[in-house]
Motif scaffolding. Structure first.
Motif, short mmCIF file in Angstrom:
data_model
loop_
_atom_site.label_atom_id
_atom_site.label_comp_id
_atom_site.label_asym_id
_atom_site.label_seq_id
_atom_site.Cartn_x
_atom_site.Cartn_y
_atom_site.Cartn_z
N GLY A 115 -1.13 -22.53 5.31
CA GLY A 115 -2.02 -22.45 4.17
C GLY A 115 -3.44 -22.34 4.68
O GLY A 115 -3.77 -22.89 5.75
N ALA A 116 -4.29 -21.62 3.95
CA ALA A 116 -5.67 -21.40 4.39
C ALA A 116 -6.64 -21.93 3.33
O ALA A 116 -6.40 -21.81 2.13
N LEU A 117 -7.73 -22.50 3.80
CA LEU A 117 -8.77 -22.98 2.89
C LEU A 117 -10.13 -22.80 3.53
O LEU A 117 -10.25 -22.61 4.74
N ARG A 118 -11.17 -22.85 2.67
CA ARG A 118 -12.53 -22.55 3.11
C ARG A 118 -13.45 -23.75 2.85
O ARG A 118 -13.31 -24.43 1.85
N THR A 119 -14.39 -23.94 3.76
CA THR A 119 -15.39 -24.99 3.63
C THR A 119 -16.76 -24.42 4.00
O THR A 119 -16.87 -23.27 4.46
N GLY A 137 -13.63 -23.44 -4.65
CA GLY A 137 -13.80 -24.63 -3.82
C GLY A 137 -12.87 -24.66 -2.62
O GLY A 137 -12.75 -23.69 -1.87
N ASN A 138 -12.19 -25.80 -2.44
CA ASN A 138 -11.32 -26.02 -1.28
C ASN A 138 -9.85 -25.82 -1.62
O ASN A 138 -8.97 -26.32 -0.91
N ALA A 139 -9.58 -25.10 -2.70
CA ALA A 139 -8.18 -24.77 -3.01
C ALA A 139 -7.63 -23.87 -1.92
O ALA A 139 -8.38 -23.23 -1.17
#
Length: 345
Positions: free
Chosen positions: A83-87, A233-235
């Protein structure tokens, strides 16, 4: 599986029927199927979290859900690869830790370690892959990327700061204490694990207020990735299915009329190949210049496919699955959430 800690946790959180349906979708690593006990290991908690996050992604990506349901009807199970997420790094994020720190405090106690760092220079981000120490090949990885606002204009930076400064940290003091205990002991009492899991799931969401239309357009003009973060967001940006032949899967999905990327992204070593469905379109309420709330159409999350080859490790002389990522692949895949503008409904 009904007598395992994993199924007990899922049943407790979702109900028996729902838990069984979720378990039927995914290949469950044998390392996570441990007999019922009063204490659960970090790998079991990690697997439960991954399954809950995978399902959350499917609810947000109808095309991915359709593919998964087709696969299950055909007698296949999904092999969840990552899974990938962004910050966002180095900016005011309210009570939420900035950048990857918001998630390393979760991933490390769960048993994850950095398995690669990937400069994403074209989009001013840095990606880090986190693999599980107890079963790296079978437990889904996390690809955690940080955007660097200081690479952009002062107006962009000020807008990022304004939007993200409203962030609220979903991890309360008790949950932080449980994470520390999990990191020290590599396990938790079952009741504590059940209390912690919903908090961890809540971390993978938007923690800040939505931008105004004007703010969104400022961000979008310089970074499609930051514009996406401002609304989502961080989904999970995407979840990825590990398949034997990504080219065949892409051709089959294209034949069904599903919007899938034309190009297969191939790593420099040739062992990792990726493609994806186009991102879903979602609606988000944003205020216009007059303060009126308008429903805007923006890019949401997407569903990805990956094929990984095995190779002979020259140092250990053992055959391994190539768990690496590729900066070029990642930047190509990230384009799936790019959008030239936001449109009102």
């Amino acid at each position: 599986m009904s007598s395992t800690n994993l199924q007990y946790m899922l049943t407790s959180l979702l109900g028996a029927e729902h838990a069984n349906q979720l378990s039927d979708l995914l290949q469950i690593p044998a390392s996570t199927l441990r007999p019922r006990a009063d204490t659960v290991s970090r790998i079991e908690i990690a697997q439960a979290l991954n399954m809950l996050l995978f399902e959350k992604l499917l609810k947000a990506v109808p095309q991915g859900n359709d593919y998964v349901q087709d696969s299950v009807r055909a007698g296949n199970k999904i092999r969840f690869d990552h899974g990938a997420l962004r910050t966002v790094l180095g900016i005011s994020t309210g009570t939420l830790p900035a950048g990857e720190a918001a998630f390393t405090r979760i991933l490390r106690p769960l048993g994850y370690h950095v398995n690669g760092v990937y400069p994403l220079q074209r989009i001013s981000m840095t990606g880090r892959a986190y693999a599980h120490e107890d079963d790296a090949e079978e437990i889904a990885q996390f690809f955690l990327s940080e955007l660097h606002p200081h690479h952009f204009s002062s107006e962009f930076q000020a807008t990022v700061n304004k939007v993200l400064s409203t962030s609220q940290d979903p991890v309360d003091a008790h949950s932080a204490q449980l994470l520390q205990q999990l990191g020290n002991d590599k396990s938790l009492p079952l009741a504590d694990a059940l209390a912690l899991l919903p908090v961890l799931v809540a971390c993978f969401d938007r923690q800040h207020a939505l931008p105004s239309i004007a703010e969104y357009q400022v961000l979008l003009a310089e970074s499609a990735e930051m514009a996406w973060i401002s609304t989502e967001g961080n989904a999970f940006n995407h979840a990825t299915d590990r398949v034997a032949n990504v080219e065949q899967v892409a051709d089959a999905q294209r034949a069904l009329g599903r919007a899938i990327k034309e190009k297969i992204e191939v790593s420099r070593n040739g062992r990792v190949r990726q493609t994806a469905f186009r991102a879903s379109t979602v609606t988000r309420p944003m205020r216009d210049d007059n303060g009126v709330m308008v429903e805007m159409k923006v890019p949401g999350s997407f569903y990805e496919f990956i094929s990984r080859d095995r190779y002979l490790d020259e140092e250990t002389r053992q055959e391994k699955l190539d768990l690496t990522f590729d900066s070029g692949n990642a930047q190509g895949i990230f384009k799936m959430t790019a959008s030239s503008n936001a449109a009102s409904c």
